[in-house]
Design a protein around this motif. Structure first.
Motif, mmCIF file in Angstrom:
data_model
loop_
_atom_site.group_PDB
_atom_site.id
_atom_site.type_symbol
_atom_site.label_atom_id
_atom_site.label_comp_id
_atom_site.label_asym_id
_atom_site.label_seq_id
_atom_site.Cartn_x
_atom_site.Cartn_y
_atom_site.Cartn_z
ATOM 1 N N GLU A 128 -5.233 3.169 15.309
ATOM 2 C CA GLU A 128 -6.525 2.450 15.275
ATOM 3 C C GLU A 128 -7.653 3.298 15.861
ATOM 4 O O GLU A 128 -8.791 2.841 15.930
ATOM 5 C CB GLU A 128 -6.421 1.110 16.013
ATOM 6 N N HIS A 178 0.810 -1.215 0.000
ATOM 7 C CA HIS A 178 0.000 0.000 0.000
ATOM 8 C C HIS A 178 0.840 1.261 0.000
ATOM 9 O O HIS A 178 0.308 2.340 0.021
ATOM 10 C CB HIS A 178 -0.882 0.006 1.247
ATOM 11 N N GLU A 232 -12.756 -0.849 1.019
ATOM 12 C CA GLU A 232 -12.479 -1.809 2.103
ATOM 13 C C GLU A 232 -12.009 -1.079 3.356
ATOM 14 O O GLU A 232 -12.473 -1.350 4.461
ATOM 15 C CB GLU A 232 -11.410 -2.815 1.664
ATOM 16 N N ASP A 233 -11.076 -0.154 3.183
ATOM 17 C CA ASP A 233 -10.570 0.587 4.340
ATOM 18 C C ASP A 233 -11.660 1.434 4.962
ATOM 19 O O ASP A 233 -11.776 1.523 6.185
ATOM 20 C CB ASP A 233 -9.408 1.504 3.932
ATOM 21 N N TYR A 246 -9.822 -0.823 -2.745
ATOM 22 C CA TYR A 246 -9.079 -0.684 -1.491
ATOM 23 C C TYR A 246 -9.709 0.388 -0.623
ATOM 24 O O TYR A 246 -9.856 0.231 0.576
ATOM 25 C CB TYR A 246 -7.617 -0.318 -1.776
ATOM 26 N N LEU A 263 -6.146 7.689 4.334
ATOM 27 C CA LEU A 263 -6.101 6.227 4.500
ATOM 28 C C LEU A 263 -4.672 5.715 4.323
ATOM 29 O O LEU A 263 -4.224 4.843 5.065
ATOM 30 C CB LEU A 263 -7.048 5.554 3.506
ATOM 31 N N ARG A 300 -2.552 3.800 7.262
ATOM 32 C CA ARG A 300 -1.954 2.466 7.097
ATOM 33 C C ARG A 300 -0.500 2.491 7.530
ATOM 34 O O ARG A 300 -0.028 1.581 8.195
ATOM 35 C CB ARG A 300 -2.039 2.022 5.638
#
Ligand code: SAM
Length: 227
Positions: free
Chosen positions: A107, A6, A28-29, A25, A98, A102
Motif C-alpha cells: 500500500e 486480476h 481505477e487502480d 481497471y 499494477l 495487486r
C-alpha cells in the motif's frame, strides 16, 4: 469469477494497445494510487504534492522509469516504513506494475504514469530520501547522448527534490553510460560513494537487466550521495 480475477490481468502486452476493458481497471487502480495532480493540465500552477498526507510522514523514495515495476514492488515490500513514488510513461509497464502490486498487496506505492520530469517540479524541495534510476534508456548513438537522463537539464531538478545526504542509485549495462554518469552527476551536486560490478544487497533483477544478462552484458551499479 475466481478469487483473483486480476491474476495476470495486466499481463505482458508489449507493443499492443490495452483492451478498453483493461483500461477501465487501469484507470481505477491508477486513480487510487495517484500521488496527486502532477501533469500540467491537472496542476497548471505546479502546486507541490502533499507527501505527508500521501504517506503519513514516512520517508519518500523515488524510482524514475520503473519499467515493469519489479524493483519498485520489491522495495515496497522490503520497506513498508517508506513511501515510494514511481514515474513511468510506458503504459504497459504501468499495467505490469499494477498487476504485481495487486498480488503483493503493498500500500506504500504511488504512481505517476508519465514523464518523471513533470514529477520533479511538483515534488517539494529536499523531500526525497532515496532515488533510483535503473537501466535508463541507453540512447547508444553519440548524437543522441544528450537525450540520456544523466544531463544537467534533468540532474538539476532531481537534485532540488532530493534531501541533503539522499542516496541516488544508477544501474546500467552500457559502458558509455557509466562514463557519462561519472562525468555529469558529481558536478550537479553529488558525490560518488561507490561504483561496483556487484548489485546492492537489497537488489532484485529487473526485466531490462534480465535481457542484458541474456545478451551477455554485465552491469555497473553506481551510488551517489546528494550534497
Ligand atoms: C531501458 S528501460 C528500463 C526499465 C526498468 N528500470 C528496468 O530496469 O527494467 C528505461 C525505462 O525508462 C522509461 N523512461 C524513459 N524516459 C523517462 C522519463 N522521462 N520519465 C520516466 N521514465 C522514463 C522508459 O519508458 C523505460 O521504461
Amino acid at each position: 469469477m475466481t478469487d483473483r480475477p486480476h491474476r495476470n490481468f495486466y499481463g505482458r502486452r508489449k507493443g499492443k494497445q490495452l483492451k478498453p476493458s483493461h483500461e477501465t481497471y487501469l484507470a481505477e487502480d491508477l486513480a487510487a494510487l495517484s500521488p496527486g495532480p502532477v501533469s500540467w493540465e491537472e496542476n497548471p500552477d505546479r502546486t507541490p504534492l502533499d507527501l505527508a498526507a500521501l504517506f503519513g510522514g514516512r520517508p519518500v523514495w523515488l524510482e524514475i522509469g520503473f519499467g515493469g515495476g519489479e524493483h519498485m514492488v520489491h522495495q515496497a515490500e522490503l520497506h513498508p516504513e517508506v513511501g515510494i513514488i514511481g514515474a513511468e510513461p510506458y503504459i504497459n509497464g504501468v499495467a505490469m506494475l499494477l498487476g504485481k502490486l495487486r498480488r503483493a498487496g503493498a500500500e506504500n506505492v504511488r504512481i505517476h504514469p508519465g514523464d518523471a520530469r513533470d514529477l520533479f517540479d511538483v515534488l517539494p524541495a529536499e523531500s526525497i530520501a532515496k532515488a533510483f534510476l535503473l537501466y535508463p534508456d541507453p540512447w547508444p548513438k553519440a548524437r543522441h547522448h544528450r537525450r540520456r537522463f544523466v544531463t544537467p537539464e534533468h540532474l538539476g531538478p532531481l537534485h532540488r527534490c532530493l534531501a541533503p545526504g539522499a542516496e541516488f542509485r544508477v544501474a546500467t549495462d552500457i559502458e558509455d553510460y557509466v562514463r557519462q554518469t561519472l562525468e555529469e552527476v558529481p558536478p550537479a551536486g553529488f558525490e560518488l560513494l561507490s561504483d561496483s560490478p556487484e548489485p546492492w544487497a537489497d537488489w532484485i533483477r529487473t526485466r531490462y537487466e534480465a535481457k542484458a544478462v541474456r545478451e551477455g552484458r554485465s552491469s555497473r551499479y553506481l551510488t551517489f550521495r546528494r550534497l
